[in-house]
Design a protein around this motif. Structure first.
Motif, PDB file in Angstrom:
ATOM      1  N   ILE A   1     -51.473  72.694  13.613  1.00 23.03           N
ATOM      2  CA  ILE A   1     -51.766  71.479  14.348  1.00 23.03           C
ATOM      3  C   ILE A   1     -50.970  71.517  15.646  1.00 23.03           C
ATOM      4  CG2 ILE A   1     -51.611  68.970  14.348  1.00 23.03           C
ATOM      5  CD1 ILE A   1     -51.764  69.099  11.292  1.00 23.03           C
ATOM      6  N   ILE A   2     -51.689  71.416  16.718  1.00 23.37           N
ATOM      7  CA  ILE A   2     -51.046  71.422  18.028  1.00 23.37           C
ATOM      8  C   ILE A   2     -50.958  69.975  18.505  1.00 23.37           C
ATOM      9  CG2 ILE A   2     -51.192  72.161  20.423  1.00 23.37           C
ATOM     10  CD1 ILE A   2     -52.781  74.589  19.407  1.00 23.37           C
ATOM     11  N   ILE A   3     -49.763  69.523  18.715  1.00 23.61           N
ATOM     12  CA  ILE A   3     -49.551  68.174  19.208  1.00 23.61           C
ATOM     13  C   ILE A   3     -49.162  68.270  20.676  1.00 23.61           C
ATOM     14  CG2 ILE A   3     -48.180  66.084  18.996  1.00 23.61           C
ATOM     15  CD1 ILE A   3     -47.788  66.807  16.048  1.00 23.61           C
ATOM     16  N   LYS A   4     -49.992  67.697  21.505  1.00 27.27           N
ATOM     17  CA  LYS A   4     -49.706  67.700  22.935  1.00 27.27           C
ATOM     18  C   LYS A   4     -48.997  66.410  23.296  1.00 27.27           C
ATOM     19  CE  LYS A   4     -53.584  70.561  24.231  1.00 27.27           C
ATOM     20  NZ  LYS A   4     -54.775  70.697  25.068  1.00 27.27           N
ATOM     21  N   GLU A   5     -47.949  66.544  24.065  1.00 24.83           N
ATOM     22  CA  GLU A   5     -47.268  65.360  24.559  1.00 24.83           C
ATOM     23  C   GLU A   5     -48.095  64.740  25.677  1.00 24.83           C
ATOM     24  OE1 GLU A   5     -43.430  66.627  25.862  1.00 24.83           O
ATOM     25  OE2 GLU A   5     -42.555  66.324  23.884  1.00 24.83           O
ATOM     26  N   ILE A   6     -48.113  63.452  25.698  1.00 24.40           N
ATOM     27  CA  ILE A   6     -48.757  62.736  26.789  1.00 24.40           C
ATOM     28  C   ILE A   6     -47.712  62.546  27.881  1.00 24.40           C
ATOM     29  CG2 ILE A   6     -49.839  60.560  27.476  1.00 24.40           C
ATOM     30  CD1 ILE A   6     -50.829  60.349  24.555  1.00 24.40           C
ATOM     31  N   ARG A   7     -48.088  62.860  29.085  1.00 19.48           N
ATOM     32  CA  ARG A   7     -47.160  62.726  30.217  1.00 19.48           C
ATOM     33  C   ARG A   7     -47.398  61.400  30.924  1.00 19.48           C
ATOM     34  NH1 ARG A   7     -47.653  68.833  32.575  1.00 19.48           N
ATOM     35  NH2 ARG A   7     -46.673  69.815  30.777  1.00 19.48           N
ATOM     36  N   LEU A   8     -46.320  60.671  31.122  1.00 20.45           N
ATOM     37  CA  LEU A   8     -46.386  59.367  31.769  1.00 20.45           C
ATOM     38  C   LEU A   8     -45.622  59.380  33.081  1.00 20.45           C
ATOM     39  CD1 LEU A   8     -45.433  57.129  28.706  1.00 20.45           C
ATOM     40  CD2 LEU A   8     -47.726  57.600  29.547  1.00 20.45           C
ATOM     41  N   GLY A   9     -46.151  58.714  34.057  1.00 21.42           N
ATOM     42  CA  GLY A   9     -45.424  58.435  35.288  1.00 21.42           C
ATOM     43  C   GLY A   9     -45.132  56.948  35.314  1.00 21.42           C
ATOM     44  N   ILE A  10     -43.866  56.592  35.298  1.00 21.13           N
ATOM     45  CA  ILE A  10     -43.475  55.191  35.290  1.00 21.13           C
ATOM     46  C   ILE A  10     -42.966  54.843  36.687  1.00 21.13           C
ATOM     47  CG2 ILE A  10     -41.955  53.462  34.266  1.00 21.13           C
ATOM     48  CD1 ILE A  10     -41.840  55.329  31.769  1.00 21.13           C
ATOM     49  N   PHE A  11     -43.754  54.068  37.400  1.00 18.58           N
ATOM     50  CA  PHE A  11     -43.396  53.642  38.752  1.00 18.58           C
ATOM     51  C   PHE A  11     -42.750  52.268  38.669  1.00 18.58           C
ATOM     52  CE2 PHE A  11     -46.600  56.782  39.253  1.00 18.58           C
ATOM     53  CZ  PHE A  11     -46.370  57.386  40.475  1.00 18.58           C
TER      54      PHE A  11
ATOM     55  N   LEU B   1     -39.706  59.060  35.832  1.00 15.21           N
ATOM     56  CA  LEU B   1     -39.480  57.768  36.460  1.00 15.21           C
ATOM     57  C   LEU B   1     -39.562  57.930  37.971  1.00 15.21           C
ATOM     58  CD1 LEU B   1     -36.427  56.655  34.323  1.00 15.21           C
ATOM     59  CD2 LEU B   1     -38.672  55.598  34.310  1.00 15.21           C
ATOM     60  N   ILE B   2     -40.370  57.121  38.607  1.00 18.71           N
ATOM     61  CA  ILE B   2     -40.495  57.158  40.058  1.00 18.71           C
ATOM     62  C   ILE B   2     -40.126  55.786  40.610  1.00 18.71           C
ATOM     63  CG2 ILE B   2     -42.030  57.518  42.022  1.00 18.71           C
ATOM     64  CD1 ILE B   2     -42.994  59.017  38.743  1.00 18.71           C
ATOM     65  N   TYR B   3     -39.011  55.756  41.323  1.00 19.22           N
ATOM     66  CA  TYR B   3     -38.541  54.519  41.935  1.00 19.22           C
ATOM     67  C   TYR B   3     -39.123  54.396  43.335  1.00 19.22           C
ATOM     68  CZ  TYR B   3     -35.434  51.244  44.278  1.00 19.22           C
ATOM     69  OH  TYR B   3     -34.939  50.200  45.019  1.00 19.22           O
ATOM     70  N   ILE B   4     -39.612  53.213  43.662  1.00 16.56           N
ATOM     71  CA  ILE B   4     -40.117  52.927  45.004  1.00 16.56           C
ATOM     72  C   ILE B   4     -39.139  51.950  45.655  1.00 16.56           C
ATOM     73  CG2 ILE B   4     -42.059  52.061  46.365  1.00 16.56           C
ATOM     74  CD1 ILE B   4     -43.798  52.596  43.816  1.00 16.56           C
ATOM     75  N   SER B   5     -38.554  52.369  46.779  1.00 18.66           N
ATOM     76  CA  SER B   5     -37.551  51.538  47.454  1.00 18.66           C
ATOM     77  C   SER B   5     -38.214  50.395  48.211  1.00 18.66           C
ATOM     78  CB  SER B   5     -36.735  52.390  48.430  1.00 18.66           C
ATOM     79  OG  SER B   5     -37.525  52.727  49.553  1.00 18.66           O
ATOM     80  N   HIS B   6     -37.395  49.505  48.735  1.00 20.01           N
ATOM     81  CA  HIS B   6     -37.896  48.388  49.542  1.00 20.01           C
ATOM     82  C   HIS B   6     -38.584  48.886  50.809  1.00 20.01           C
ATOM     83  CE1 HIS B   6     -36.231  45.127  47.154  1.00 20.01           C
ATOM     84  NE2 HIS B   6     -35.138  45.858  47.014  1.00 20.01           N
ATOM     85  N   ASP B   7     -38.232  50.106  51.245  1.00 17.73           N
ATOM     86  CA  ASP B   7     -38.837  50.707  52.440  1.00 17.73           C
ATOM     87  C   ASP B   7     -40.025  51.598  52.080  1.00 17.73           C
ATOM     88  OD1 ASP B   7     -36.826  49.528  53.983  1.00 17.73           O
ATOM     89  OD2 ASP B   7     -35.506  51.252  53.724  1.00 17.73           O
ATOM     90  N   ASN B   8     -40.512  51.486  50.822  1.00 17.23           N
ATOM     91  CA  ASN B   8     -41.631  52.283  50.309  1.00 17.23           C
ATOM     92  C   ASN B   8     -41.362  53.784  50.308  1.00 17.23           C
ATOM     93  OD1 ASN B   8     -43.324  50.141  49.546  1.00 17.23           O
ATOM     94  ND2 ASN B   8     -43.970  49.870  51.666  1.00 17.23           N
ATOM     95  N   GLU B   9     -40.111  54.158  50.103  1.00 13.96           N
ATOM     96  CA  GLU B   9     -39.744  55.563  49.897  1.00 13.96           C
ATOM     97  C   GLU B   9     -39.807  55.817  48.391  1.00 13.96           C
ATOM     98  OE1 GLU B   9     -39.054  57.573  52.429  1.00 13.96           O
ATOM     99  OE2 GLU B   9     -37.756  56.592  53.872  1.00 13.96           O
ATOM    100  N   PHE B  10     -40.240  57.008  47.989  1.00 14.90           N
ATOM    101  CA  PHE B  10     -40.361  57.342  46.578  1.00 14.90           C
ATOM    102  C   PHE B  10     -39.198  58.237  46.157  1.00 14.90           C
ATOM    103  CE2 PHE B  10     -44.419  55.826  47.674  1.00 14.90           C
ATOM    104  CZ  PHE B  10     -45.107  55.511  46.514  1.00 14.90           C
ATOM    105  N   TYR B  11     -38.636  57.956  44.992  1.00 12.71           N
ATOM    106  CA  TYR B  11     -37.520  58.722  44.457  1.00 12.71           C
ATOM    107  C   TYR B  11     -37.801  59.083  43.013  1.00 12.71           C
ATOM    108  CZ  TYR B  11     -34.894  57.016  48.484  1.00 12.71           C
ATOM    109  OH  TYR B  11     -34.469  56.733  49.762  1.00 12.71           O
ATOM    110  N   LEU B  12     -37.550  60.343  42.659  1.00 15.63           N
ATOM    111  CA  LEU B  12     -37.649  60.775  41.270  1.00 15.63           C
ATOM    112  C   LEU B  12     -36.352  60.387  40.587  1.00 15.63           C
ATOM    113  CD1 LEU B  12     -39.300  62.277  39.142  1.00 15.63           C
ATOM    114  CD2 LEU B  12     -38.186  64.376  39.895  1.00 15.63           C
ATOM    115  N   SER B  13     -36.446  59.743  39.454  1.00 20.44           N
ATOM    116  CA  SER B  13     -35.284  59.227  38.759  1.00 20.44           C
ATOM    117  C   SER B  13     -35.266  59.779  37.338  1.00 20.44           C
ATOM    118  CB  SER B  13     -35.365  57.695  38.736  1.00 20.44           C
ATOM    119  OG  SER B  13     -34.241  57.141  38.103  1.00 20.44           O
TER     120      SER B  13
END
Length: 71
Positions: free
Chosen positions: A7-17, A48-60
């Motif tokens: 049985i192959i269990i694939k992880e589901i990948r999530l992007g949390i903004f 985890l992707i953080y979006i700053s007040h200036d709409n800059e994206f950061y990987l967290s």
């Protein structure tokens, strides 16, 4: 003779903004924190992707240490 079933269990990948420039930015951060604590790591892989007040994206990460993403 026994047959083996693999049985192959694939992880589901999530992007949390979370974050952003809106008035509910703080609520978004709290919600992301709660979501990370509740995720079943056997089923889900997340970024985890953080979006700053200036709409800059950061990987967290789970400790909310950030690295600016360049597009």
């Amino acid at each position: 003779m026994r047959s083996a079933v693999n049985i192959i269990i694939k992880e589901i990948r999530l992007g949390i903004f979370f974050g952003g420039g809106g008035v509910e930015s703080d609520v978004s951060i709290i919600t992301a924190t709660s979501l990370v604590k509740a995720i079943d790591l056997k089923k889900y892989e997340y970024k985890l992707i953080y979006i700053s007040h200036d709409n800059e994206f950061y990987l967290s990460n789970e400790n909310f240490v950030v690295k600016k993403l360049e597009f």
